[in-house]
Design a protein around this motif. Structure first.
Motif, short mmCIF file in Angstrom:
data_model
loop_
_atom_site.label_atom_id
_atom_site.label_comp_id
_atom_site.label_asym_id
_atom_site.label_seq_id
_atom_site.Cartn_x
_atom_site.Cartn_y
_atom_site.Cartn_z
N THR A 2 17.23 2.06 5.32
CA THR A 2 15.79 2.09 5.52
C THR A 2 15.12 0.85 4.93
OG1 THR A 2 15.51 3.40 3.52
CG2 THR A 2 15.61 4.59 5.60
N THR A 3 15.86 -0.26 4.87
CA THR A 3 15.21 -1.53 4.52
C THR A 3 15.35 -2.49 5.71
OG1 THR A 3 17.16 -2.60 3.60
CG2 THR A 3 15.87 -1.24 2.09
N ASP A 56 6.50 -8.63 19.55
CA ASP A 56 5.63 -7.98 20.53
C ASP A 56 4.51 -8.96 20.90
OD1 ASP A 56 7.00 -5.60 20.20
OD2 ASP A 56 5.32 -4.52 19.29
N HIS A 153 4.35 -10.76 14.97
CA HIS A 153 5.03 -10.38 13.73
C HIS A 153 6.27 -9.55 14.05
CE1 HIS A 153 5.15 -9.53 9.39
NE2 HIS A 153 5.62 -8.34 9.75
N GLY B 257 4.63 0.04 14.92
CA GLY B 257 5.20 -0.90 13.96
C GLY B 257 5.53 -2.23 14.59
N PHE B 258 6.59 -2.86 14.09
CA PHE B 258 7.00 -4.17 14.60
C PHE B 258 8.50 -4.14 14.87
CE2 PHE B 258 6.66 -4.21 9.98
CZ PHE B 258 7.90 -4.65 9.57
N MET B 267 10.24 -1.14 13.08
CA MET B 267 10.05 -0.93 11.65
C MET B 267 8.59 -0.67 11.38
SD MET B 267 12.94 -3.47 10.28
CE MET B 267 13.28 -3.91 11.96
N ARG B 269 5.71 0.65 8.09
CA ARG B 269 5.47 1.01 6.68
C ARG B 269 5.05 2.48 6.61
NH1 ARG B 269 7.99 -3.39 5.24
NH2 ARG B 269 6.96 -5.30 5.81
N PRO B 324 9.48 7.29 4.31
CA PRO B 324 10.60 6.41 4.67
C PRO B 324 11.76 7.21 5.26
CG PRO B 324 9.70 5.77 2.55
CD PRO B 324 9.01 7.06 2.93
N VAL B 363 12.38 2.96 12.17
CA VAL B 363 12.78 3.03 10.77
C VAL B 363 11.52 2.82 9.93
CG1 VAL B 363 14.23 2.06 8.96
CG2 VAL B 363 15.05 2.13 11.33
N VAL B 364 11.16 3.85 9.18
CA VAL B 364 10.04 3.70 8.26
C VAL B 364 10.63 3.13 6.97
CG1 VAL B 364 8.17 4.87 7.04
CG2 VAL B 364 8.76 5.54 9.39
N VAL B 365 10.27 1.87 6.69
CA VAL B 365 10.95 1.11 5.64
C VAL B 365 10.31 1.38 4.28
CG1 VAL B 365 11.94 -0.72 7.05
CG2 VAL B 365 9.58 -0.94 6.28
N GLU B 367 10.56 -0.47 1.53
CA GLU B 367 10.11 -1.64 0.75
C GLU B 367 8.67 -1.99 1.09
OE1 GLU B 367 12.28 -5.26 2.46
OE2 GLU B 367 13.03 -3.57 3.59
#
Lengths: 367, 367
Positions: A2-3, A56, A153, B257-258, B267, B269, B324, B363-365, B367
């Motif tokens: 999850t990083t 994107d 991004h 997300g991105f 990904m 947050r 996460p 994926v919810v990161v 960090e």
């Protein structure tokens, strides 16, 4: 897992017998090339120009979008679209090609956007020259690089980033470099960088930063991902490599006849026909194009139409009168710098700046 | 191997472990889908709408292009673009989807244009209704089918042809069927059928004949390739099958997300976010959309925005506040006819009308 670093994996080269992966297909489904029959147009119509979007398409509001110019400058600037449109306006016809064009035909295949030969387009870009703006900002004498930042991004090979590319100061100050807000006479489309993008005539596509929001003059060499890691000509992963810059010469054949739906093999009736296509180089004007109908064993000169401008592709024509049989067509451009195209593949780990001669299978049908 | 039949091979289904072929990649490089982030636009901008071109984009001169109406009619007609533009003008906002959307995700995989989920777009089509023109021509009472012929020419599974598709007379006479000459307020682009195409709201893309040059009323059922061979729901090669007609309901998630460049894994947050997307059906209005964040085990209702018209997709939204971890998002549309989307794949030999629920890895990161 999850990083960001765990999810986004390093670059790699496919195994010798490895077929196209689901990830490569996914990239091919969203990025797209010029359908080769569209080589008929001097200026590529909207929606037919090649497109490579790293992350994107961002959602940028043209009404509030601001371009900043900062870093090693005497007078930092911030300009909205109205201010940019009030500045001197010029139009350049420019051939853009993706640095990865031809990658999926390489052996072994670098695993990334799987271009065949179609990552090219020729458009009219209208905007205001960058150099006067930089001069107004007052570039510091010790400046080395000019860094261009887009609003897009994402994560690439483990590195989370806004898309950023730098040009050496001397290249950024070339008179033909544009801050473009129109393409083919219409406002930029979202996928081409609306409302503002950089145009660097002669350079591969990665330099033409889309959704441009910031310009930062730097007194040190830029070490961001897209300059220091991604777009380099390397033999292997440990080779620091050379930067990818200007477009190598290339000619493409507009496939004659009509296609088979599935294989795209061309079929043609016997008799006289004109084979044509386009040729370009980012180094120097195209001086000659040669054509082969036997996969590179023999070559004959093509006729060149008048040049379409310093940065635009050039049309070529070749009179052909084939008997029934199977042929492999290709064309080879040579520019005024003496650069030409190889018939044996050039190879580097990223699959960049590959200008191997195209192969167009044509069956001249007896029936 | 110098006859059309030898070069153009029969349709087939991939072996169970067969990867994407070079031929499928070649189709993916020229046809293209909507980048999923472009689901943000109510109306799909030029160049982002999906595109499936069976053969080549033909070179049609709008100044001399003529549409003929003939066959079983009392008064055959021939109209140029100026004449068509003088007729009543209407605009419909219409969602178009390729009948083969989702094909490359099927097991086993029918070998053809390898769509994932992105073969869709929503555009405003302007033109003149077909029905009054047919009434003026005087359709014979015994008419069965209306055959539409395009200017595009090629070979498909051994059959050399101009692209032709027929509609039953009752469908051709529906008031919303258009002869369209504009898309999103601008003249049709070459790749979307310039200067004239058919628009059949609610039907899959194969019915919307591009580069339309002829309309022939027939007193017999049309047995041309695209109706009798290609676009049919078959279990196997010997099954005569059922025709592919209207669009099955589908919802797509605009990936939050991105992205990672290579895998397109998303990904995000942690914390509150709005997930949204679009839903449509060619059978009846979309009545509900449900969302899953665990790959289909659990479903929760989404909010629906106001409908965008009878034939347009509809926006939906879902409030989400993930911790996460790894998630698989999807959405499921249900229409007023009771049709909905399966979580187990439907399968037919052509890979048509497949509306399996999408899977978006997020994926919810931490960090």
């Amino acid at each position: 897992m999850t990083t960001v670093g765990e999810v986004s994996r390093p670059s790699r080269v496919a195994d010798p017998d490895e077929a196209i992966s689901a990830e490569e297909l996914q990239l091919a489904a969203r990025n797209h090339g010029i359908p080769l029959e569209a080589l008929r147009y001097d200026v590529t119509p909207a929606g037919l120009h090649y497109l490579l979007i790293h992350y994107d398409i961002p959602d940028v509001d043209p009404a509030t979008h601001t371009l900043t110019v900062d870093g090693a400058v005497a007078r930092p600037l911030a300009l909205d679209l109205a201010a940019l449109r009030e500045r001197p306006r010029v139009t350049h016809r420019v051939t853009l090609e993706c640095a990865g064009n031809g990658r999926a035909l390489l052996h072994p295949r670098p695993v990334s956007q799987p271009w065949l030969v179609e990552a090219v387009g020729n458009a009219e870009w209208t905007g205001t020259p960058l150099a006067p703006l930089l001069r107004e900002a007052g570039v510091a004498p010790e400046a080395v690089d000019v860094v261009f930042t887009g609003a897009d991004h994402g994560v690439e090979r483990g590195v989370e980033q806004d898309y950023q590319r730098a040009l050496p100061v001397a290249d950024a100050l070339r008179e033909e470099v544009l801050l473009a807000y129109e393409m083919n006479g219409a406002p930029l489309l979202p996928q081409h960088g609306a409302p503002l993008r950089l145009i660097v005539p002669g350079w591969y596509g990665m330099a033409h930063v889309k959704w441009l929001r910031g310009i930062t003059v730097s007194t040190e060499e830029f070490t961001g991902y897209q300059n220091a890691v991604a777009y380099r000509l390397r033999r292997d992963a440990d080779d620091p490599g050379e930067p990818v810059t200007r477009i190598e010469p290339r000619a493409l054949v507009r496939p004659p006849g009509f296609p088979d739906f599935m294989s795209r093999t061309r079929m043609l009736r016997p008799g006289p026909c004109t084979v044509d296509g386009r040729a370009w180089s980012g180094h120097a004007p195209v001086m000659s194009v040669e054509v082969t109908t036997d996969g590179g064993a023999n070559w004959a000169p093509a006729m060149l139409d008048a040049a379409g401008g310093d940065w635009s592709w050039r049309r070529w024509r070749f009179e052909w009168s084939p008997e029934p049989g199977r042929y492999v067509l290709g064309a080879r451009a040579t520019d005024a710098s003496g650069r030409t195209q190889p018939v044996e593949q050039p190879w580097n780990r990223g699959g960049f700046a590959n200008n191997l001669v195209q192969r167009v299978e044509v069956v001249v049908v007896a029936e």
